[in-house]
Each structure stands twice: as C-alpha cells, then as structure tokens.
Design a protein around this motif. Sequence first.
Motif, PDB file in Angstrom:
ATOM      1  N   ASP A 174      36.765 -62.858  56.714  1.00  0.00           N
ATOM      2  CA  ASP A 174      36.635 -62.854  58.158  1.00  0.00           C
ATOM      3  C   ASP A 174      37.716 -61.910  58.662  1.00  0.00           C
ATOM      4  OD1 ASP A 174      35.743 -63.585  60.690  1.00  0.00           O
ATOM      5  OD2 ASP A 174      37.117 -65.274  60.844  1.00  0.00           O
ATOM      6  N   ILE A 175      37.434 -61.225  59.762  1.00  0.00           N
ATOM      7  CA  ILE A 175      38.452 -60.384  60.405  1.00  0.00           C
ATOM      8  C   ILE A 175      38.463 -60.734  61.878  1.00  0.00           C
ATOM      9  CG2 ILE A 175      38.916 -58.048  61.195  1.00  0.00           C
ATOM     10  CD1 ILE A 175      38.496 -56.977  58.602  1.00  0.00           C
ATOM     11  N   CYS A 176      39.641 -60.951  62.418  1.00  0.00           N
ATOM     12  CA  CYS A 176      39.696 -61.224  63.852  1.00  0.00           C
ATOM     13  C   CYS A 176      41.003 -60.689  64.423  1.00  0.00           C
ATOM     14  CB  CYS A 176      39.561 -62.712  64.137  1.00  0.00           C
ATOM     15  SG  CYS A 176      40.909 -63.712  63.534  1.00  0.00           S
ATOM     16  N   VAL A 206      39.004 -63.610  51.890  1.00  0.00           N
ATOM     17  CA  VAL A 206      40.160 -63.089  52.619  1.00  0.00           C
ATOM     18  C   VAL A 206      39.883 -63.182  54.114  1.00  0.00           C
ATOM     19  CG1 VAL A 206      41.644 -61.084  53.001  1.00  0.00           C
ATOM     20  CG2 VAL A 206      40.540 -61.414  50.764  1.00  0.00           C
ATOM     21  N   ALA A 207      40.634 -64.006  54.835  1.00  0.00           N
ATOM     22  CA  ALA A 207      40.547 -64.024  56.291  1.00  0.00           C
ATOM     23  C   ALA A 207      41.765 -63.301  56.832  1.00  0.00           C
ATOM     24  CB  ALA A 207      40.488 -65.455  56.821  1.00  0.00           C
ATOM     25  N   LEU A 208      41.528 -62.300  57.663  1.00  0.00           N
ATOM     26  CA  LEU A 208      42.615 -61.444  58.153  1.00  0.00           C
ATOM     27  C   LEU A 208      42.663 -61.515  59.674  1.00  0.00           C
ATOM     28  CD1 LEU A 208      44.729 -59.172  57.624  1.00  0.00           C
ATOM     29  CD2 LEU A 208      42.827 -57.547  57.748  1.00  0.00           C
ATOM     30  N   GLY A 209      43.775 -61.988  60.198  1.00  0.00           N
ATOM     31  CA  GLY A 209      44.030 -61.896  61.631  1.00  0.00           C
ATOM     32  C   GLY A 209      44.958 -60.709  61.832  1.00  0.00           C
ATOM     33  N   ILE A 210      44.610 -59.783  62.714  1.00  0.00           N
ATOM     34  CA  ILE A 210      45.385 -58.545  62.774  1.00  0.00           C
ATOM     35  C   ILE A 210      45.572 -58.070  64.212  1.00  0.00           C
ATOM     36  CG2 ILE A 210      43.374 -57.043  62.401  1.00  0.00           C
ATOM     37  CD1 ILE A 210      45.368 -55.444  60.507  1.00  0.00           C
ATOM     38  N   CYS A 268      48.205 -61.999  60.040  1.00  0.00           N
ATOM     39  CA  CYS A 268      48.259 -63.073  59.056  1.00  0.00           C
ATOM     40  C   CYS A 268      47.062 -62.980  58.132  1.00  0.00           C
ATOM     41  CB  CYS A 268      48.339 -64.448  59.726  1.00  0.00           C
ATOM     42  SG  CYS A 268      47.056 -64.760  60.929  1.00  0.00           S
ATOM     43  N   ILE A 269      47.286 -63.373  56.899  1.00  0.00           N
ATOM     44  CA  ILE A 269      46.264 -63.259  55.856  1.00  0.00           C
ATOM     45  C   ILE A 269      46.101 -64.623  55.237  1.00  0.00           C
ATOM     46  CG2 ILE A 269      45.663 -62.115  53.669  1.00  0.00           C
ATOM     47  CD1 ILE A 269      48.128 -60.185  54.700  1.00  0.00           C
TER      48      ILE A 269
END
Lengths: 331, 331
Positions: free
Chosen positions: A121-123, A86-90, A129-130
Amino acid sequence: MLVKEIGEQGLLAIVQGFCPPEMVGDDAAILSVPGDQSLVITTDMLVDEVHFSDRTTSPIDVGWRSAAVNLSDLAAMGAFPIGITVALGITGDKSVAWVEQLYQGLTECLSHYNTPIIGGDICKSSVTCISITAFGTVNPKLAIKRSVARSGDIIIVTGYHGDSRGGLELLLHPELGTALTSDQRSSLIRAHQRPQPRLDILPKLQTLLASYPSTAIAGMDSSDGLADAIVQICRASKLGAKVQRRLIPISETLQTFVTPQQALEWALYGGEDFQLVLCLPPSLGETLVQQLGTDASIIGEITSNPKILLIDDAEPSTVEELSLSRGFQHF
Amino acid sequence: MLVKEIGEQGLLAIVQGFCPPEMVGDDAAILSVPGDQSLVITTDMLVDEVHFSDRTTSPIDVGWRSAAVNLSDLAAMGAFPIGITVALGITGDKSVAWVEQLYQGLTECLSHYNTPIIGGDICKSSVTCISITAFGTVNPKLAIKRSVARSGDIIIVTGYHGDSRGGLELLLHPELGTALTSDQRSSLIRAHQRPQPRLDILPKLQTLLASYPSTAIAGMDSSDGLADAIVQICRASKLGAKVQRRLIPISETLQTFVTPQQALEWALYGGEDFQLVLCLPPSLGETLVQQLGTDASIIGEITSNPKILLIDDAEPSTVEELSLSRGFQHF
C-alpha cells in the motif's frame, strides 16, 4: 521529481515494477502454503527519525534493513520466507528516487532468500514510515519458540554482538575510531547498515534435529540486544540463566574501537545485531557449535533458579543481573 | 495516562490483551492453512489527518474502519478472514485510552467474523499511523479477480453507494442536512464510521457457483469509489463497460440530503462504501441478484468496446466516460 509531482498512480507503477507481475493488481495477493507447513507471520514498522535517519542511512540501506529485520524474525521462528508486503506512508516532498532506492534495497536483501514482494500500500503521510509484514513457512515440529527452554540447556549465540551499535557510533561520530583501519570501519558500518538475517543457520539446525526427535528448540533473535533475548526467553520459559561474561562473542574490531566495558555494554544492550540466540540440550548444542565453527559460541546455561545472571568465573565478585530496562525502549 | 508515561512494555501488555494469548509472545505468529485453500494477503496503512481525524472519527471508529477496510479487501478476493496483524506508530502524547479504544474498535469489527489479532508491532512515531495486514483463505477456484471479466457479463453492485461520503459531509458540516430525520443522519454517519465488509455475500455466491462449473468471478470492492472499481476491472480485463446512470443504487436518505447530481457524484467518486462490484455471466448474475433482493443491483454490462461509459437510456445525449482522475488520489 518529487512524490507529489508523480502522484499515487505513478508511484504505484514504479513500486509494482519491483513485484512479480502475477502477484499484484488485485485487492490482495494469493499465496499457496504446503499442507505440512504452518504459516509464520511477523510485522514491523520503521519510522523516519526513530528507526532510521537520512544522516546515517541511505534509502537503499533503509530498504535492506527493513527487509532484514522481518526476515530475522522469521529465522527466529525457524521459518523460511515466502513473501513480504510493504506499506509505505510517505511525505509528498520525498524524491521519487528515494522511493526507488528504498525498493532497490528491499529487493537486494530479499533476492538473497528468493523472497518476493507480493503486495503493499502507498499513502501520503506527514512522516515517512514503512510497515512490512513477512510470511514464512515452518514444519510446526521445527518451530523455534521462546517458551520451551529447559533447565540445563546451553545458550548458543551466532556471530558477534555489539558491532551494529559500533557501526552506528561511527556513522553518528565519524571523527571517532581513529585507531581503526578503513576495512575495520567498513566492517562495523556494514554490520549496522546491512544486517544479515541468520536464515543460513536453519538448515543445519533442522538437519541435526532429525537425530534428536521431539526436542523443542527454544530461542529468538537478538534484534533488541543479547540481554533482551536472554531475558525474554527466560521469562517465557519461567526459568533463569547464567551467562559467562568472557564468552560473549565480541569482534576484534569492536575491541579495537572501544574499551572492553563499552564493548560489553553494546554487545548486551546495543541491539540490532539480528543474530540467533538458541537454547538447546548440551549434546545437540555442542554438535551445532562444532558445525558452525567460529560463527557460534556457547555463552552460558539455562537454570531453574529464575535469576538471570551475568557472571565471570575469573572474578566471582562481579555478578550482575541482566535487565530489559537498559536496552532501547520506545516512548 | 499518556503513551509516553506507560512506555513500550506497558502499552504492549495492554494491546496483547486484545489478542489470543497463545498467538502472541514470540517473534512471529504461527497459523495453519488448510491444504486445499490458498492464502490471501492484503495490507493497508491509515495515517492521522489523511485517513482519519479526531474531528470526524473516534478511536473506536478508527479501529473499526481499519479492520473493515482490510476485511473488505479479503471479501473482494472471495476470501474468508483468518487473522490480522496490527502495526501501530504512535505519538507519545496520545492517551493510553485512545490506544485501548482503537483496539476495542478493531476487535468489535473482527468479532463479527471470528477473526483474531494475531500479532503486531508498536513504535514511536511523530504522526499516528496504523498498518494492518489481513490474512484469509480461499479455494483458488473461487477467487475473485479483476482481470477475468468477459464481454457480455452483467455488472452487479451490492448495497448503496454514496452514503459514506454523505456521512463524512455531515460530520464535517453538522449544520447541513436539516431536511434529514435523526435516524437518517445516523444512517449516513454510520455508513461512514462503521462500514461493513461484504463477507456475507461470499457463501451465497460460492454456493451458486457450484451450478456454474469453471466460471471465473470478476470483481473487486468499491473502496475507492464505484467508478474506480469499474475502471480497474475493465483495465485489468482489457474490456469496456456501459453503466446505466439510473440503475446506480442511491439510498433514499442520500437523495433527501443532496441534489441528484451531487448524490451521483458521491456514488461514483466518493469512495469508502466498501461494497462489492461483480461481473458475472447474465444467468448467474441474475440468480444472485434475485437471492440478494434489494441488497444488490444490476447496473450495466461489460463490453468489448474498451470505452467505459455512463449512459442514460432515457437521455441518450448525456453519455460521459468514467475516469479514475475524479476519485481521491494521494499526493
């Protein structure tokens, strides 16, 4: 508490709590793949205000849907899931609770299929967006592909089509659907918010195949609509199809909610029903449908004529061609 | 031509041109993994104006960096790449040429390592973001992990540190660096725009390990800075370290560009050098460094004392502790 207040390390600690501890903490995750199986990989990105919206989808449902979309792509290949990343842009001003609920929804869906979140990843991003990548395994002889349909195959769909689009309509316009009972409303909304990847179909299909050696399974999922699935399979197989309008499975609830014409439109072009569309030799296909009962329908056949036609034997004059252009297209 | 003019299907056709034709066109890609190897998976998201900017990075360089970041994570696990997926969220008013150049940069980097793009997703987004998932394989006995450092291990770093941060400074402030030659400027900028994942180190390391049976390799990459890598390894291994300030490899070019104090700060906390930081028993580590020549340096040792100290034998009074908090943190 906001994301920008807890910071990257704080947020990572929370989301890693949703992962098996032995899988996270390194630069990458390590998975084993049994030697007789192929690895199947699919990826999907969901963007705020494009694929979901706080108006229609809670963070738990965003999580569920994000997982379900990817597991459905694995099911569409005949593969059983082994993990997702799961890559999360938040945005910094989302609440930490929103992120926790997103992961809660992800793991709720995944837990039905014993599938772990193995990394991510979290950024920071100016729009949430996920991006999920899902991994599965399949015996390569049992992989489902779009390009292997044969003329004469029957076309089988699981479940109902159009309910997800109906549920979205109720979420966007709660004042509609006054003819529906409370249970009927919930059932349509649930179809939209909590789609079920049809991994349950695979063991039945694969057991049956033992009696049909070297039969390739053609198919895909109906994530972009039933019409899209049929067109994509026909294009990849360089064949056509005849689909019987009256055989397309539309739920009684949807028929109660909207006109027959609207229900058919949503069944064909609404998308997000995440059912399987399979093309199989008639004897194999009919046996499968017998086993699945009301959960599967034969809706037509693959033809050597490359046209993809929606027909109605009772009204022969109403023939139309199925197209991609009426479904949802980005940009 | 803009993305919103060519549309989803047009854009898909272009980006699929960068993929092996047999890998794309289904709901998911199928890969085989040799039976004695484990699968290694890493994912990273890059967001416009957070990780890159049209001011400092051309789309080709965004592509190169996106691939390199993920391949570096595989190298940091001791794994050789077998493929990547690319999920792209993009605004409708980006040019189609931008997308093509992005994929050109991706494939330029990947082609050095015979690694294909095996699938992906494209969707509309209000901010451009790229999420890459990379897959590799490793013999599980040769996997590099953060948690297996031993007290007494020597700490080895490949390459130089700080050059990438130096290159970024030159891109942001072209008026600086008047003392640098044109070649020196290019070398720093190239370190920032075209980082090289250190997959080249792995064969040498793994060959050497044959003489050191059952020796675990501790390490990670220095993507978030050298200090971050040392702290992460020490935390995961529940140990400390002594790092000799004067042994940290800083290029002559960077020393020409900025003060020694600034160069050290960037080497420790600048990040994005994508070198390997390895902790190995002294005899194994020294043999590796002999083989690598000027491309590797011994900078300190792992200690049972859990403090992570930057020391200078020539100036014993200057001891300081390395920390995570001075490196880049999201939010």
